[in-house]
Design a protein around this motif. Structure first.
Motif, PDB file in Angstrom:
ATOM      1  N   GLN A  84       0.692  -1.095   0.012  1.00 58.81           N
ATOM      2  CA  GLN A  84      -0.016   0.241  -0.126  1.00 58.81           C
ATOM      3  C   GLN A  84       0.868   1.386   0.060  1.00 58.81           C
ATOM      4  O   GLN A  84       0.377   2.276  -0.571  1.00 58.81           O
ATOM      5  CB  GLN A  84      -1.141   0.092   1.086  1.00 58.81           C
ATOM      6  N   SER A  85       2.071   1.379   0.636  1.00 59.66           N
ATOM      7  CA  SER A  85       2.797   2.553   0.680  1.00 59.66           C
ATOM      8  C   SER A  85       3.738   2.542  -0.644  1.00 59.66           C
ATOM      9  O   SER A  85       3.892   3.739  -1.361  1.00 59.66           O
ATOM     10  CB  SER A  85       3.803   2.518   1.641  1.00 59.66           C
ATOM     11  N   GLY A  86       3.906   1.479  -1.502  1.00 59.60           N
ATOM     12  CA  GLY A  86       4.705   1.577  -2.422  1.00 59.60           C
ATOM     13  C   GLY A  86       3.775   1.862  -3.940  1.00 59.60           C
ATOM     14  O   GLY A  86       4.280   2.463  -4.792  1.00 59.60           O
ATOM     15  N   ASP A  87       2.515   1.314  -3.736  1.00 64.52           N
ATOM     16  CA  ASP A  87       1.616   1.509  -4.838  1.00 64.52           C
ATOM     17  C   ASP A  87       0.363   2.327  -4.272  1.00 64.52           C
ATOM     18  O   ASP A  87      -0.728   1.300  -4.531  1.00 64.52           O
ATOM     19  CB  ASP A  87       1.435   0.487  -5.590  1.00 64.52           C
ATOM     20  N   PRO A  88       0.427   3.428  -3.716  1.00 57.95           N
ATOM     21  CA  PRO A  88      -0.850   3.803  -2.902  1.00 57.95           C
ATOM     22  C   PRO A  88      -2.079   4.163  -3.846  1.00 57.95           C
ATOM     23  O   PRO A  88      -3.251   3.700  -3.252  1.00 57.95           O
ATOM     24  CB  PRO A  88      -0.267   4.927  -2.311  1.00 57.95           C
TER      25      PRO A  88
END
Lengths: 622, 177
Positions: free
Chosen positions: A75-79
């Protein structure tokens, strides 16, 4: 197949056969699926033993979708393509979402329900939720080793019409037969009440990831009667995270951050909040995409101060629910805490202080809703002698019509027990008026513009009459899922109009059909074969039910001619089944349904008479 | 075969047609009836049966709500006797009752202006007591004296009190949020 489910204790109404049924808690943060196995409600875990499925869906280019932990990890890499807390968008338009700037998503500016632009294309909350439900369905069918007969899906008690309808649509899209939409606090009450043999008035305080519900129930010998419910469908643990997030930005003097950093900081905020449930301070460290390092310490006192007003926002609905129920704080037997956010110590303290008693925490607040839903699903599907559990639930918000001057006329008041039907008469205000427009709204406010608009429709073809002479009867019906249908009829001429309310932010039946089609072709599933199989299963069940009913009551309630007519419809359905033609089967099944109407009505009347006479009348005069 | 469905709400719950109510019997019979007709008993039934179950359950709910509320029960009894309570059209009230009305409204208005929730809660309690008194009089008028005109008058007064109660509750809600 109810003809048949009315049975005296000891008699089995339908052929005995265990049907696979589950309860699904479709949560803001996490979702779960549970079932009743050997008389015990259990949560079904995935192959690695995880009970909670994070409600996170990630869309990848090329049409691949991941759901749950693997999506959450990205989720943080591909929000922008990893969607969390989508429940907050169900049945909502872009302008309904107050804090839209805090979401790292690409919203599509279009009328109707919110849409999100992802690597997998434009998606709406119904489709995204359907991915979560599909993952749970697959988990359950693997674990139970068979096809599901149906599911009870839980919704926040304070969900309005649009949000409920969106949830039901998502389940349909996931190929789930919805036995019932069940209010989350009521589900929790079932699990708690049956476990503890509780009797008396109980309050369920349910603070989830994105929604708050409070319900007041009277529990009495297996009857769960909701007296009142209230809440806030946009208040939950997420809001506590956001307060911490804003504090972090301010403390670390960060400029506005991009989507990746927003998601990273929100995750850090959630972790800090969770740590503070057991510790007095939490350390927050991380490196932002631009290389900035954050290193902060959040203590309990600061956290309490930051979120004080959120706690206060749960107490106003609590007071309202108690007042509507006509219950004083001293009359409350116990307060059951539900939802992950009730682990926050200051919530525990505030609730204890408000009710002047320690809240009950002896159930896992994450699992209790799914367990209660599983118990209800098991009863609904007919696996259990259902006479020992009865739920009487209510609608959370008043339903009404727009009248002259933009005012709302309430037809069904909030906290009415469902199902409910109520009619009101209106008249024309102009000479020769031949049409009347009907605007259905939901909410407590006096001005219709302050309520949520659900639907507009027109009754046309009223014969021209003097103003005030027409008598238009508008009937509101709310079913056991809390869903509304409205019909209007001009009494003197018999002109009629009927709508099943599809909220303005809902999806049309054709849109659902289109989404279903694309999801089926996507999964390379043979739609026609599936439809045939479903028709066959339904026809088999219908025949079995009617056979059982005939055996039980046929002699008493039908004369020879009536019985012959019914039996020939049954034979017709059997031959249709042998043909394996879907249309023939559905036609014969609906013909049999119609042919059985009188028999069904008589059985119900007989059961009503039985309920109040014979075995039960003796109990009444105690 | 004729339908055995009861003629009126009292018959439905096997209760005598009168204002005085055995609340425990009403509750118990309500649950017994819902136990038979509720849609949860028909979740996997045919569509015709589900529809009928929903209609019956709605009717049982409606009847229960009507009998449970004293003012609705009185209005319903009068309706069974062919008496219209004329709540929309007949607003003539004795002068002393109108005075009381104005006093109530002033109390509520003052408390609202002063944001005094405790005073509003007290007003609610007082209203409840006043309503209970009218309900005792309804029992006398309907069950003992068979005085329909007097009963209709009391229903109209209770309707007034209901409106003041709604305004008071709304004032409390507004202050709380």
């Amino acid at each position: 197949m109810a003809l048949l489910q009315i049975s005296e204790p000891g008699k089995s109404a339908a052929p005995h056969q265990h049907r696979l049924a589950v309860g699904i808690d479709l949560g803001t943060t996490n979702s779960l699926v549970a079932t009743v196995r050997s008389g015990l409600a259990v949560v079904l875990s995935d192959e690695e033993g995880h009970a909670l499925l994070p409600s996170v869906v990630r869309y990848l280019p090329g049409g691949n979708v991941t759901v749950g932990l693997s999506a959450q990890a990205q989720q943080s890499g591909d929000p922008q393509n990893t969607l969390v807390s989508v429940k907050r968008f169900m049945g909502r338009g872009v302008h309904d979402i107050a804090d839209i700037g805090l979401y790292p998503y690409r919203f599509v500016d279009a009328p109707g329900m919110v849409q999100l632009n992802t690597a997998g294309g434009i998606k709406n909350p119904v489709e995204i939720s359907a991915e979560i439900l599909r993952a749970l369905k697959i988990r359950a069918e693997k674990s139970l080793n068979g096809e599901l007969a149906g599911a009870v899906i839980t919704v926040p008690a304070y969900f309005d019409e649009a949000q409920r309808q969106a949830t039901k649509d998502a389940a349909t899209l996931a190929g789930i037969n919805v036995l019932r939409l069940l209010n989350e606090p009521t589900a929790a009450a079932i699990a708690y009440g049956l476990d503890n043999a509780a009797e008396g008035v109980f309050v369920i305080y349910d603070l989830g990831g994105g929604t708050f519900d409070v319900s007041v129930l009277r529990l009495s010998r297996g009857v769960f009667e909701v007296l009142a419910t209230n809440g806030d469908s946009a208040l939950g643990g997420d809001d506590f995270d956001r307060r911490v997030f804003c504090w972090m930005l301010e403390k670390a003097q960060l400029p506005p951050v991009g989507p990746e950093d927003t998601r990273l900081l929100l995750t850090k905020a959630r972790e800090a909040k969770e740590q503070l449930s057991t510790r007095s301070e939490a350390h927050i460290t991380g490196v932002l995409s631009g290389g900035d390092v954050i290193n902060l310490t959040l203590d309990n006192a600061t956290f309490t101060e930051l979120t004080q007003h959120l706690v206060g926002k749960t107490l106003a609905p609590t007071r309202k629910a108690l007042r509507d129920a006509g219950i004083a704080i001293e009359d409350v037997q116990g307060v059951v805490m539900v939802g992950g956010a009730t682990r926050i110590p200051q919530i525990q303290r505030a609730v204890a202080e408000f009710f002047k008693q320690e809240p009950l925490n002896n159930l896992d607040p994450d699992k209790v809703v799914a367990l209660g839903a599983a118990i209800q699903a098991n009863v609904l599907v007919g696996n259990k002698d259902e006479t020992d559990l009865l739920l009487l639930d209510v609608i959370p918000l008043s339903l009404g019509l727009e009248t002259m001057g933009g005012l709302t006329e309430k037809i069904i008041a909030r906290n009415s027990t469902i199902p409910v039907a109520r009619a009101q008469e209106f008249t024309t205000f102009k000479d020769g008026q031949t049409a009347m427009s009907i605007h259905v709204a939901q909410g407590e406010r006096e001005l219709v513009s302050d309520c949520r608009s659900l639907a507009r429709f027109e009754l046309r073809g009223i014969p021209p009459m003097a103003a005030g002479a027409a008598r238009v009867r508008v009937t509101f019906q709310v079913d056991a899922d809390g869903l509304l249908s409205v019909s209007a009829r001009e009494q003197t001429s018999g002109v009629e109009a009927h709508v099943t309310v599809k909220p303005s932010y809902g999806l049309g039946d054709d849109e659902i059909a289109a989404m279903l089609q694309s999801s089926f072709s996507h999964a390379a599933e043979d739609r026609e074969a599936r439809a045939l199989r479903e028709a066959q299963v339904e026809a088999d069940q219908l025949l079995a039910t009617i056979r059982a009913a005939l055996e039980q009551d046929g002699d008493a309630l039908l004369d020879a001619a009536e019985r012959d007519a019914l039996e020939s419809s049954m034979t017709a359905l059997q031959s249709a089944l042998a043909s394996a033609e879907r249309d023939a089967i559905t036609h014969a099944a609906s013909a049999l349904n119609r042919a059985s109407e009188t028999f069904a009505a008589r059985r119900m009347d007989a059961s009503i008479a039985r309920a109040l006479t014979g075995r039960k009348i003796d109990d009444l005069k105690v | 075969m004729a339908s055995e469905f009861p003629q009126n709400h009292f018959d439905l719950f096997r209760l005598p047609v009168r204002f005085a109510l055995d609340r425990a019997a009403l509750d118990q019979n309500y649950r017994a009836l819902q136990g038979e007709v509720h849609p949860d008993r028909y979740a996997t039934a045919t569509s015709a049966e589900r529809l009928r179950s929903a209609q019956m359950a709605a009717l049982v709910n409606e009847a229960y709500q009507t009998l449970k509320s004293p003012v609705d029960r009185a209005r319903y009894l009068l309706h069974l006797n062919g008496v219209d309570t004329q709540e929309e059209t007949n607003t003539a009230m004795p002068a002393d009752f109108l005075m009381r009305q104005m006093e109530w409204r002033e109390t509520v208005e003052d408390a609202r202006a002063a944001a005094d929730i405790a005073a509003l809660e007290k007003a609610l309690d007082d209203l409840k007591r006043e309503a209970a008194e009218f309900e005792t009089q309804l029992h006398t008028a309907l069950d003992e004296k068979n005085d329909h005109a007097r009963a209709a008058d009391l229903v109209r007064k209770l309707r007034f009190l209901d409106k003041v109660r709604d305004e008071t509750e709304l004032a409390i809600e507004t202050l709380e949020t």
